[in-house]
Motif scaffolding. Structure first.
Motif, PDB file in Angstrom:
ATOM      1  N   LYS A 191       0.840  -1.215   0.000  1.00  0.00           N
ATOM      2  CA  LYS A 191       0.000   0.000   0.000  1.00  0.00           C
ATOM      3  C   LYS A 191       0.868   1.256   0.000  1.00  0.00           C
ATOM      4  CE  LYS A 191      -4.363  -1.644   1.886  1.00  0.00           C
ATOM      5  NZ  LYS A 191      -5.167  -1.828   3.097  1.00  0.00           N
ATOM      6  N   LEU A 192       1.919   1.244   0.816  1.00  0.00           N
ATOM      7  CA  LEU A 192       2.809   2.416   0.882  1.00  0.00           C
ATOM      8  C   LEU A 192       3.493   2.646  -0.466  1.00  0.00           C
ATOM      9  CD1 LEU A 192       4.416   1.711   4.379  1.00  0.00           C
ATOM     10  CD2 LEU A 192       3.109   3.781   3.779  1.00  0.00           C
ATOM     11  N   ALA A 193       3.915   1.565  -1.110  1.00  0.00           N
ATOM     12  CA  ALA A 193       4.598   1.715  -2.400  1.00  0.00           C
ATOM     13  C   ALA A 193       3.632   2.251  -3.457  1.00  0.00           C
ATOM     14  CB  ALA A 193       5.191   0.373  -2.836  1.00  0.00           C
ATOM     15  N   GLU A 194       2.412   1.740  -3.443  1.00  0.00           N
ATOM     16  CA  GLU A 194       1.440   2.216  -4.437  1.00  0.00           C
ATOM     17  C   GLU A 194       1.135   3.696  -4.239  1.00  0.00           C
ATOM     18  OE1 GLU A 194      -2.503   0.511  -4.345  1.00  0.00           O
ATOM     19  OE2 GLU A 194      -3.043   1.474  -6.245  1.00  0.00           O
ATOM     20  N   LYS A 195       1.020   4.081  -2.970  1.00  0.00           N
ATOM     21  CA  LYS A 195       0.710   5.477  -2.668  1.00  0.00           C
ATOM     22  C   LYS A 195       1.833   6.396  -3.171  1.00  0.00           C
ATOM     23  CE  LYS A 195      -1.312   8.215   0.953  1.00  0.00           C
ATOM     24  NZ  LYS A 195      -0.995   8.620   2.303  1.00  0.00           N
ATOM     25  N   ALA A 196       3.066   5.945  -3.009  1.00  0.00           N
ATOM     26  CA  ALA A 196       4.214   6.787  -3.393  1.00  0.00           C
ATOM     27  C   ALA A 196       4.377   6.870  -4.911  1.00  0.00           C
ATOM     28  CB  ALA A 196       5.488   6.231  -2.755  1.00  0.00           C
ATOM     29  N   ASP A 197       4.047   5.826  -5.630  1.00  0.00           N
ATOM     30  CA  ASP A 197       4.104   5.879  -7.100  1.00  0.00           C
ATOM     31  C   ASP A 197       3.038   4.932  -7.663  1.00  0.00           C
ATOM     32  OD1 ASP A 197       4.547   5.999  -9.760  1.00  0.00           O
ATOM     33  OD2 ASP A 197       6.701   5.581  -9.682  1.00  0.00           O
ATOM     34  N   PRO A 198       1.822   5.483  -7.882  1.00  0.00           N
ATOM     35  CA  PRO A 198       0.704   4.616  -8.292  1.00  0.00           C
ATOM     36  C   PRO A 198       0.955   3.881  -9.604  1.00  0.00           C
ATOM     37  CG  PRO A 198      -0.058   6.829  -7.701  1.00  0.00           C
ATOM     38  CD  PRO A 198       1.436   6.888  -7.695  1.00  0.00           C
ATOM     39  N   LYS A 199       1.859   4.417 -10.431  1.00  0.00           N
ATOM     40  CA  LYS A 199       2.053   3.762 -11.728  1.00  0.00           C
ATOM     41  C   LYS A 199       3.173   2.720 -11.744  1.00  0.00           C
ATOM     42  CE  LYS A 199       0.113   7.302 -14.688  1.00  0.00           C
ATOM     43  NZ  LYS A 199       0.568   8.634 -15.124  1.00  0.00           N
ATOM     44  N   ALA A 200       3.987   2.695 -10.721  1.00  0.00           N
ATOM     45  CA  ALA A 200       5.089   1.716 -10.722  1.00  0.00           C
ATOM     46  C   ALA A 200       4.516   0.303 -10.582  1.00  0.00           C
ATOM     47  CB  ALA A 200       6.038   2.015  -9.566  1.00  0.00           C
ATOM     48  N   GLU A 201       5.165  -0.655 -11.223  1.00  0.00           N
ATOM     49  CA  GLU A 201       4.714  -2.048 -11.098  1.00  0.00           C
ATOM     50  C   GLU A 201       5.326  -2.653  -9.836  1.00  0.00           C
ATOM     51  OE1 GLU A 201       5.680  -4.263 -14.583  1.00  0.00           O
ATOM     52  OE2 GLU A 201       4.568  -2.900 -15.872  1.00  0.00           O
ATOM     53  N   LEU A 202       4.488  -3.302  -9.048  1.00  0.00           N
ATOM     54  CA  LEU A 202       4.928  -3.784  -7.742  1.00  0.00           C
ATOM     55  C   LEU A 202       5.004  -5.311  -7.717  1.00  0.00           C
ATOM     56  CD1 LEU A 202       2.806  -1.330  -5.531  1.00  0.00           C
ATOM     57  CD2 LEU A 202       5.057  -0.947  -6.588  1.00  0.00           C
TER      58      LEU A 202
END
Ligand code: XIL
Length: 369
Positions: A180-191
Motif C-alpha cells: 500500500k505504501l509503495a502504491e501510494k508513493a508511485d501509483p504507476k510503478a509495477e509492484l
C-alpha cells in the motif's frame, strides 16, 4: 581456373566477414525484443561505468537493469535520518540515458539491512520506519523506476512466513502495508513480490497464498519475481512451467529476476539463495578453477536452451528475464555459498566473450523464424 580462384576467395571472405559481423551485431535484447525484457544486475563498478568494455556490453545486450546491491537498505538508508542516493541516482540516470527498463531492488528485505534497522522491535517504530523508508525511496524515483521488488524473501521453504524483524514487530500485516505504501508513493510503478525457490511446490503454494492475501486486503501486486538461482539438473522444466501458469492465473505478471545456473558442487545439496548461508571450501568443491570442461559447457548451454524455450512458449505471461550479473567474473556465485570458487553461471565468460550458452539462447529465436 586462374580467375576463378581469386573470385572464390573473395566470395568466401565476404561471406565469412558478413556472417561474423551479423553474429557480432546480434544481441539478446534485440533478438528477444518482441518477447520480454532481457536484463542484467549491475555491480557498483558497473553503475559507475568503470570499465568501458563491460559498459558497452551492457548497452549492447540488455534493455533492463537491476542494481545488484546498491539499492539495498544498508546502502540507501544507513542511518535513521540519513539516506544515500549517490549511486542509485547514477543507476537510474544511466538506465534512462540508455532507454532501459529500470527495476528497483529492494524495499523490504531481512538481509543486507542497515544495523540500526535490525534493532527495531517495537511495532510503532517499525511502522514509522516502513512508512519513511518506502515513501522516501519510491517517491524520489516516481515515474523513473518502472518496477519495484516491494518485499523480498518473506517466505520459508515450507511456505510459511519467515520470522523476520518485520513479521516479529508487525505480524503479517506488514506485507499488505508495504504494498500500500509503495502504491501510494508511485501509483504507476509495477509492484512485485520477489523470492527464491518459489517454483518449488510447497513454497509456491505459500507464495500464491501470500499474494492472494495481499490483494484481498487491498494491496496492489502486479507481478511475482521468481529469482531463478538454479542448478544444471533442477528445478525441472515441468515445475517451472507449473509455476508460470499458476502465478499468471492470479492475474499477475511473471518475471525471472535473478537468473543464474551454478555448475559447481552444492554443499549438502543446498537449494535456493539464502545469502546468510556460508560453508567452508575445499578443492573438491572447486573442481573447475582453471577451465570449464567442454562437457559441462555443453550441459550449461542445453540447460539455458531448455529454460528459454519454456520462456518463449509462455512469453505472453513473462515480463522480464534478468541475469544476476553481466558476466561470470562478476557473479556472486564465485563467493556464495563458499568463498573463492570459480563458477560459470552466466552467458558471458570471465573475458566478456559469449559462451555456447549465449549462442543456444539466440539460436532458439532463429529456429522460430
Ligand atoms: C546478492 C549479491 O549478488 C551479492 O553481491 C551480495 O553479497 C549478497 O546478495 N537474492 C537476492 C539478491 O534477492 O539481492 C542477492 O544478491 C542474491 C539472492
Amino acid at each position: 581456373m586462374k580467375f576463378i580462384k581469386p573470385y572464390l576467395f573473395a566470395v568466401t571472405t565476404l561471406l565469412t566477414v558478413s556472417c561474423t559481423s551479423q553474429k557480432e551485431t546480434a544481441s539478446l535484447k534485440d533478438v528477444y525484443k518482441n518477447d520480454f525484457y532481457i536484463g542484467a544486475a549491475l555491480s557498483a563498478d558497473q553503475i559507475e561505468q568503470k570499465d568501458i568494455k563491460v559498459d558497452s556490453l551492457i548497452k549492447k545486450e540488455f534493455n533492463a537493469i537491476t542494481a545488484e546491491n546498491i539499492m539495498k537498505s544498508m546502502f540507501t538508508h544507513p542511518q535513521k535520518d540519513k539516506y544515500d542516493f549517490v549511486l542509485s541516482d547514477k543507476f537510474v540516470e544511466s538506465g534512462e540515458k540508455n532507454k532501459m527498463f529500470i527495476h528497483g531492488h529492494t524495499l523490504i528485505w531481512h538481509s543486507q539491512l542497515a544495523p540500526w534497522m535490525e534493532k527495531i522491535t517495537d511495532s510503532t517504530e517499525m511502522k514509522a520506519f516502513m512508512k519513511d523508508h518506502i515513501t522516501t525511496i519510491v517517491s524520489k524515483y516516481k515515474g523513473r523506476i518502472n518496477s519495484w521488488d516491494v518485499v523480498n524473501e518473506a517466505l520459508n521453504d515450507d511456505g510459511t512466513l519467515r520470522q523476520s524483524v518485520f513479521l516479529k514487530a508487525l505480524g503479517e500485516k506488514y506485507l499488505v502495508d508495504a504494498f500500500k505504501l509503495a502504491e501510494k508513493a508511485d501509483p504507476k510503478a509495477e509492484l512485485y513480490y520477489n523470492d527464491y525457490n518459489i517454483e518449488e511446490p510447497a513454497k509456491r503454494a505459500g507464495a500464491i497464498a501470500l499474494i492472494k492475501r495481499i490483494k484481498a486486503e487491498g494491496g496492489k501486486v502486479d507481478g511475482v519475481g521468481i529469482q531463478g538461482h538454479w542448478r544444471l539438473q533442477s528445478p525441472s522444466i515441468e515445475e517451472i512451467e507449473k509455476s508460470i501458469l499458476e502465478y499468471s492465473a492470479l492475474g499477475i505478471k511473471v518475471a525471472f529476476t535473478e537468473l543464474d545456473i551454478t555448475v559447481l558442487p552444492n554443499p549438502w545439496d543446498l537449494k535456493g539463495a539464502d545469502v546468510n548461508q556460508k560453508f567452508e571450501g575445499n578443492p573438491k568443491m572447486n573442481p573447475y578453477s582453471e577451465k570449464l570442461p567442454d562437457s559441462i559447457q555443453t550441459k550449461l548451454a542445453e540447460r539455458y536452451a531448455s529454460i528459454f524455450k519454456l520462456f518463449l512458449k509462455h512469453k505472453d505471461k513473462i515480463s522480464r528475464v534478468t541475469f544476476w550479473g553481466v558476466y561470470d567474473g562478476q557473479s556472486w556465485l564465485n563467493d556464495w555459498p563458499i568463498k573463492g570458487r570459480t563458477n560459470y553461471p552466466l552467458p558471458f565468460d570471465v573475458n566478456l566473450k559469449h559462451k555456447p550458452a549465449y549462442d543456444s539462447i539466440l539460436k532458439l529465436k532463429n529456429a522460430e523464424e
